[in-house]
Write an enzyme that holds these catalytic residues in place. Structure first.
Site, PDB file in Angstrom:
ATOM      1  N   SER A  12      -3.798  -1.653   2.221  1.00 58.40           N
ATOM      2  CA  SER A  12      -4.925  -1.546   1.823  1.00 58.40           C
ATOM      3  C   SER A  12      -5.874  -2.242   2.785  1.00 58.40           C
ATOM      4  CB  SER A  12      -5.049  -1.977   0.265  1.00 58.40           C
ATOM      5  OG  SER A  12      -4.997  -3.308   0.380  1.00 58.40           O
ATOM      6  N   ARG A  60      16.094 -12.032  14.764  1.00 62.78           N
ATOM      7  CA  ARG A  60      14.739 -11.834  14.687  1.00 62.78           C
ATOM      8  C   ARG A  60      14.311 -11.695  16.241  1.00 62.78           C
ATOM      9  NH1 ARG A  60      12.182 -13.348  10.246  1.00 62.78           N
ATOM     10  NH2 ARG A  60      13.295 -14.630   8.743  1.00 62.78           N
ATOM     11  N   MET A  85       4.882  -8.385   6.656  1.00 58.03           N
ATOM     12  CA  MET A  85       5.700  -9.494   5.908  1.00 58.03           C
ATOM     13  C   MET A  85       6.983  -9.955   6.660  1.00 58.03           C
ATOM     14  SD  MET A  85       3.643  -9.821   3.339  1.00 58.03           S
ATOM     15  CE  MET A  85       4.391 -10.672   2.253  1.00 58.03           C
ATOM     16  N   LEU A  88       7.568 -14.462  12.290  1.00 63.36           N
ATOM     17  CA  LEU A  88       7.714 -14.003  14.015  1.00 63.36           C
ATOM     18  C   LEU A  88       8.341 -15.090  14.578  1.00 63.36           C
ATOM     19  CD1 LEU A  88       4.145 -12.315  13.781  1.00 63.36           C
ATOM     20  CD2 LEU A  88       6.337 -11.258  14.021  1.00 63.36           C
ATOM     21  N   HIS A 104      -4.153 -13.755   4.938  1.00 64.99           N
ATOM     22  CA  HIS A 104      -3.152 -14.550   4.077  1.00 64.99           C
ATOM     23  C   HIS A 104      -4.021 -14.581   2.408  1.00 64.99           C
ATOM     24  CE1 HIS A 104       0.087 -17.164   2.463  1.00 64.99           C
ATOM     25  NE2 HIS A 104      -0.969 -17.870   2.118  1.00 64.99           N
ATOM     26  N   THR A 136      -0.468 -18.739  14.856  1.00 66.00           N
ATOM     27  CA  THR A 136       0.142 -19.727  15.663  1.00 66.00           C
ATOM     28  C   THR A 136       1.720 -19.783  15.347  1.00 66.00           C
ATOM     29  OG1 THR A 136      -0.731 -21.386  14.171  1.00 66.00           O
ATOM     30  CG2 THR A 136      -1.940 -21.083  16.173  1.00 66.00           C
ATOM     31  N   GLN A 168     -11.660  -9.245  -2.030  1.00 67.31           N
ATOM     32  CA  GLN A 168     -12.260  -9.963  -1.075  1.00 67.31           C
ATOM     33  C   GLN A 168     -11.751  -9.966   0.144  1.00 67.31           C
ATOM     34  OE1 GLN A 168     -15.372 -11.350  -1.808  1.00 67.31           O
ATOM     35  NE2 GLN A 168     -14.874 -10.256  -3.871  1.00 67.31           N
TER      36      GLN A 168
END
Ligand code: GAR
Length: 213
Positions: A12, A60, A85, A88, A104, A136, A168
């Site tokens: 969304s 990863r 989700m 990283l 977030h 970061t 928002q």
């Protein structure tokens, strides 16, 4: 400005960005989950989509390398995480440092991580909200670009609060990307951002309202 959006699900926030009439060329939407609903939404907007499935990778580092290869094919100026989700690796984050942003669902630095709305209700905070920030290496602590606050209502449940915060999110993410596209925003020193924008007069947000209000 060319941008790539990374999603994992509903999309969304991605849709809010695609709808916002931004001076941005959205080169691709990439998901780590083939079943992400947002992929079809992106295609409906005529945006190219790709899947880099994390389940096909042993660790990863190998997933992030495949993801970076797919991103770099589109030569983006900006990488936009929109409900992506995945944690990283530091190497991946450094590759896009200063040109990768995230949204977030909490007022950082409060409630980093998952289940933010439930944790806000449990903590009894009166103000909750959402944050757009530069990414970061440490999760959810990058320089804050813009935040929106919503009151927590006495009868709020997790879904109701999440819905008001999400509304928002859909306002502040396009604003942040517009500032970037217009060259008015950059990552500054020591956790700060440099924003060249006129500052409107801003009043305090007090929740619950004062008797005199
Ligand atoms: C949004 O609420 C976003 O802030 C959150 O996931 C949701 C994705 O919804 N992101 C995170 O929690 C990142 N850690 P969407 O797919 O409909 O945009």
């Amino acid at each position: 400005m060319r941008a790539v959006i990374l999603i994992s699900g509903r999309g969304s926030n991605m849709e809010a960005l695609l709808r916002a009439g931004l001076p941005v060329e959205f080169a691709a939407v990439i998901s780590n989950r083939p079943e992400a609903e947002g992929l079809a939404v992106a295609q409906g907007f005529g945006v190219a989509t790709a899947v880099v499935d994390h389940r096909g990778h042993v660790d990863r580092a190998s997933f992030d390398a495949a993801l970076a290869a797919e991103i770099d094919r589109h030569e983006p100026d900006l990488v936009i995480l929109a409900g992506f989700m995945r944690v990283l690796t530091e190497g991946f984050v450094r590759r896009y440092l200063g040109r990768m942003i995230n949204i977030h669902p909490a007022l950082l630095p409060s409630f980093p991580g998952l289940h933010t709305h439930r944790r806000a209700l449990e903590a009894g905070v009166k103000v909750h909200g959402c944050t757009v920030h530069y990414v970061t290496p440490e999760v959810d602590v990058g320089p804050i670009i813009i935040q929106a606050a919503v009151p927590v209502l006495p009868d709020d449940d997790e879904a109701g609060l999440a819905g008001r915060v999400l509304a928002q999110e859909h306002r502040i993410y396009p604003q942040a990307v517009r500032w970037l596209a217009e060259g008015r925003l950059s990552m500054g020193e020591a956790g700060r951002v440099d924003l060249r924008a006129p500052r409107e007069a801003m009043g305090p947000l007090v929740v619950p309202a004062l008797d005199s209000a």
